[in-house]
Write an enzyme that holds these catalytic residues in place. Structure first.
Site, PDB file in Angstrom:
ATOM      1  N   GLN A 283       4.596   4.336   7.967  1.00 22.68           N
ATOM      2  CA  GLN A 283       4.102   3.866   9.260  1.00 22.68           C
ATOM      3  C   GLN A 283       5.201   3.385  10.186  1.00 22.68           C
ATOM      4  O   GLN A 283       5.020   3.342  11.398  1.00 22.68           O
ATOM      5  CB  GLN A 283       3.078   2.756   9.037  1.00 22.68           C
ATOM      6  CG  GLN A 283       1.837   3.238   8.301  1.00 22.68           C
ATOM      7  CD  GLN A 283       0.698   2.251   8.351  1.00 22.68           C
ATOM      8  OE1 GLN A 283       0.490   1.561   9.341  1.00 22.68           O
ATOM      9  NE2 GLN A 283      -0.058   2.182   7.276  1.00 22.68           N
TER      10      GLN A 283
ATOM     11  N   LYS B 299       2.712  10.150   7.675  1.00 18.50           N
ATOM     12  CA  LYS B 299       2.001   9.800   8.896  1.00 18.50           C
ATOM     13  C   LYS B 299       2.706  10.203  10.190  1.00 18.50           C
ATOM     14  O   LYS B 299       2.360  11.177  10.825  1.00 18.50           O
ATOM     15  CB  LYS B 299       1.703   8.306   8.901  1.00 18.50           C
ATOM     16  CG  LYS B 299       0.686   7.875   7.838  1.00 18.50           C
ATOM     17  CD  LYS B 299       0.380   6.412   7.964  1.00 18.50           C
ATOM     18  CE  LYS B 299      -0.577   5.912   6.895  1.00 18.50           C
ATOM     19  NZ  LYS B 299      -1.930   6.449   6.993  1.00 18.50           N
TER      20      LYS B 299
ATOM     21  N   TRP C  29       0.869  -1.179   0.000  1.00 27.71           N
ATOM     22  CA  TRP C  29       0.000   0.000   0.000  1.00 27.71           C
ATOM     23  C   TRP C  29       0.905   1.228   0.000  1.00 27.71           C
ATOM     24  O   TRP C  29       1.613   1.486   0.964  1.00 27.71           O
ATOM     25  CB  TRP C  29      -0.920   0.039   1.220  1.00 27.71           C
ATOM     26  CG  TRP C  29      -1.845   1.237   1.164  1.00 27.71           C
ATOM     27  CD1 TRP C  29      -1.521   2.537   1.427  1.00 27.71           C
ATOM     28  CD2 TRP C  29      -3.220   1.250   0.786  1.00 27.71           C
ATOM     29  NE1 TRP C  29      -2.598   3.351   1.245  1.00 27.71           N
ATOM     30  CE2 TRP C  29      -3.668   2.584   0.844  1.00 27.71           C
ATOM     31  CE3 TRP C  29      -4.121   0.258   0.401  1.00 27.71           C
ATOM     32  CZ2 TRP C  29      -4.984   2.957   0.548  1.00 27.71           C
ATOM     33  CZ3 TRP C  29      -5.427   0.630   0.114  1.00 27.71           C
ATOM     34  CH2 TRP C  29      -5.836   1.969   0.183  1.00 27.71           C
TER      35      TRP C  29
ATOM     36  N   ARG D 220      -4.383  -4.975  13.081  1.00 26.48           N
ATOM     37  CA  ARG D 220      -3.214  -4.107  12.937  1.00 26.48           C
ATOM     38  C   ARG D 220      -3.189  -3.197  14.160  1.00 26.48           C
ATOM     39  O   ARG D 220      -4.037  -2.326  14.317  1.00 26.48           O
ATOM     40  CB  ARG D 220      -3.336  -3.319  11.642  1.00 26.48           C
ATOM     41  CG  ARG D 220      -2.141  -2.513  11.277  1.00 26.48           C
ATOM     42  CD  ARG D 220      -2.187  -2.042   9.847  1.00 26.48           C
ATOM     43  NE  ARG D 220      -3.443  -1.450   9.430  1.00 26.48           N
ATOM     44  CZ  ARG D 220      -3.550  -0.422   8.587  1.00 26.48           C
ATOM     45  NH1 ARG D 220      -2.465   0.122   8.089  1.00 26.48           N
ATOM     46  NH2 ARG D 220      -4.713   0.037   8.232  1.00 26.48           N
TER      47      ARG D 220
ATOM     48  N   ASP E 248       9.480   2.944   1.773  1.00 24.36           N
ATOM     49  CA  ASP E 248       8.317   3.692   2.243  1.00 24.36           C
ATOM     50  C   ASP E 248       8.151   3.420   3.734  1.00 24.36           C
ATOM     51  O   ASP E 248       7.685   2.356   4.137  1.00 24.36           O
ATOM     52  CB  ASP E 248       7.090   3.229   1.446  1.00 24.36           C
ATOM     53  CG  ASP E 248       5.793   3.887   1.914  1.00 24.36           C
ATOM     54  OD1 ASP E 248       5.821   4.646   2.909  1.00 24.36           O
ATOM     55  OD2 ASP E 248       4.754   3.618   1.291  1.00 24.36           O
TER      56      ASP E 248
ATOM     57  N   GLU F 285       7.806  -1.412   1.453  1.00 20.15           N
ATOM     58  CA  GLU F 285       7.706  -1.068   2.872  1.00 20.15           C
ATOM     59  C   GLU F 285       8.559  -2.041   3.688  1.00 20.15           C
ATOM     60  O   GLU F 285       8.520  -3.243   3.435  1.00 20.15           O
ATOM     61  CB  GLU F 285       6.256  -1.178   3.334  1.00 20.15           C
ATOM     62  CG  GLU F 285       5.265  -0.349   2.544  1.00 20.15           C
ATOM     63  CD  GLU F 285       3.854  -0.908   2.660  1.00 20.15           C
ATOM     64  OE1 GLU F 285       3.149  -0.553   3.623  1.00 20.15           O
ATOM     65  OE2 GLU F 285       3.460  -1.715   1.779  1.00 20.15           O
TER      66      GLU F 285
END
Length: 443
Positions: free
Chosen positions: A252, A278, A143, A412, A249, A216
């Site tokens: 998060q 974020k 994502w 999550r 990336d 990620e």
């Protein structure tokens, strides 16, 4: 004239207006009206307090309405909030310098933007310009955002019905130790053979224009999947062999959530480009692309253009500086590590008591709990996860469930880095009760 409508009437009107006027964008709205948020909790219109185990949208790493963020916004917006995109301010230059100071060489050139999608868009655009190529490789459960290049590199959701994505995008399998596809003789994941096969297929499909690999370090929306140690070093070699740039990336995982400042530190691999979002704004819209002086120079020479309305905005840059202040002074990397160990221990204890918990994984304060059932239909795991999530909300805990084909449902879990052990214990107690009741319903 006084408003004599009751709270019930106002709430009914709220939901009427929401149904009538809000365009739905892919997630079911939580059936609560949120009035305010503070620390690890959000508060509803009917007076309920809900423990937030998602940090808003996985962003509010300092909790909600942190006093230093509130003070920063109030001060900065009174002095300097927004500028013409070619103008510079002290908060912007300070944040660029300080971000570079948290990273290994040669990552020292910073572009400040708004969202993760925008930062990935800029990174991919830069990689294509610098390499003179256009093909992008990403994980099959990735994502990266909903703008054109980011969405074209996103495979976990949102690909159907929109026509062709950007040309030259390829997916490689996720090295998932709990669901191994290519295995050693003992049944464990053979990630090296999986990676070799993946790039054999990439090479077969490529037109000779491989530009970058965008991945990620921990796939959060993909089900909190962390590739094994050694994988990213091997992936970087694959990129180097083909003249590709490696883009990580860390929307998060960056800025202490995993117990280190950046998740890539575990592997000793420095990316060519790093994207943040974020966590950098702690809930406010702030993102960054960070790269080397060499790559920036080549991009500039070739006319790199990413001139957006809110590039280098001073208000959110000031917030970013305050986020770094709090992370440093409160040693939140160490706290995320210790609180993550505390939470992981509690989740492992739940897994030992509840057979429906098939796996606990993740790092620091980004953890995943995967549900499983004896039913060969994986949708049963999805349904169980949905029941657990719904019951958690009723009991005062907000959770997020990731549902992907073949995996069942995975919670999550990403509470604020400022969450106390008492708050984490409360979350574990609520989750324990919710799993007990949901499993009983299933049987």
């Amino acid at each position: 004239m006084a408003d004599d409508t009751t709270g019930t009437d106002r709430d009914a009107q709220f939901w009427h207006d929401a149904r009538r006027h809000l365009l739905r964008y892919g997630v079911a709205f939580t059936p609560e009206i949120i009035e305010r948020a503070s620390g690890s909790f959000v508060h509803t219109a009917d007076g309920r307090r809900i423990l937030d185990f998602t940090s808003g949208q996985m962003s509010a790493i300092l909790g909600h309405s942190h006093p230093r963020i509130v003070e920063c916004v109030q001060r900065q917006i009174a002095d300097l909030d927004h500028l013409f995109s070619g103008m510079l301010s002290r908060p912007v230059v300070d944040l660029a310098r300080r971000l570079a100071g948290t990273l290994p060489d040669p990552l020292d050139k910073v572009l400040l933007l708004t969202t993760g999608a925008e930062s990935n868009e800029a990174a991919v655009r830069m990689a294509k310009l610098v390499t003179g190529r256009h093909e992008i490789v990403s994980f099959a459960r990735s994502w990266h955002g909903m703008t054109q290049a980011a969405a074209s590199a996103t495979y976990s959701a949102g690909r159907k019905g929109y026509g062709p994505g950007a040309p030259g995008n390829f997916a490689i399998p996720v090295p998932h130790s709990h669901h191994p596809d290519i295995t050693h003789t003992d049944g464990t994941l053979d990630w090296q053979r999986q990676l070799d096969l993946a790039f054999d297929l990439i090479d077969a499909q490529s037109t000779g224009s491989l530009a970058a690999c965008l991945v990620e370090p921990i796939l959060s929306s993909g089900g909190v999947i962390e590739p094994p140690a050694g994988y990213f070093a091997a992936l970087r070699r694959k990129c180097r062999e083909r003249g590709m740039l490696l883009i990580l990336d860390e929307a998060q995982t960056g800025l202490c959530r995993t117990g280190t400042w950046y998740a890539f530190e575990r592997d000793g691999v420095v990316p060519d480009l790093l994207t943040l979002s974020k966590t950098l704004g702690a809930g406010l819209p702030l993102a960054a692309v960070i790269t080397s002086a060499e790559i920036e120079e080549r991009a500039h020479e070739r006319g790199f253009l990413f001139f957006t309305t809110h590039v280098s905005d001073p208000l959110v840059a000031a917030v970013g500086n305050t986020v770094l202040d709090v992370l440093e002074t409160d040693r939140l990397d160490e706290q995320a590590r210790s609180r993550g160990e505390f939470l992981r221990k509690g989740l492992d204890e739940l897994a030992a008591r509840h057979p429906v918990i098939g796996d606990v994984r993740g790092r620091g304060l980004l953890l995943g709990v995967e549900f499983t059932t004896d039913d060969p239909d994986t949708s049963a795991g999805d349904a169980l996860g949905a029941r657990v999530t719904g019951r958690c909300l009723e009991l005062g805990l907000h959770m997020n469930i990731v549902q992907l084909p073949g995996m069942g449902g995975t919670l999550r879990i990403a509470p604020p880095l400022t969450a106390t052990e008492e708050e984490l214990t409360l979350g574990l107690e609520i989750l324990d009760r919710a799993v007990t009741e949901a499993a009983r319903t299933a049987s």
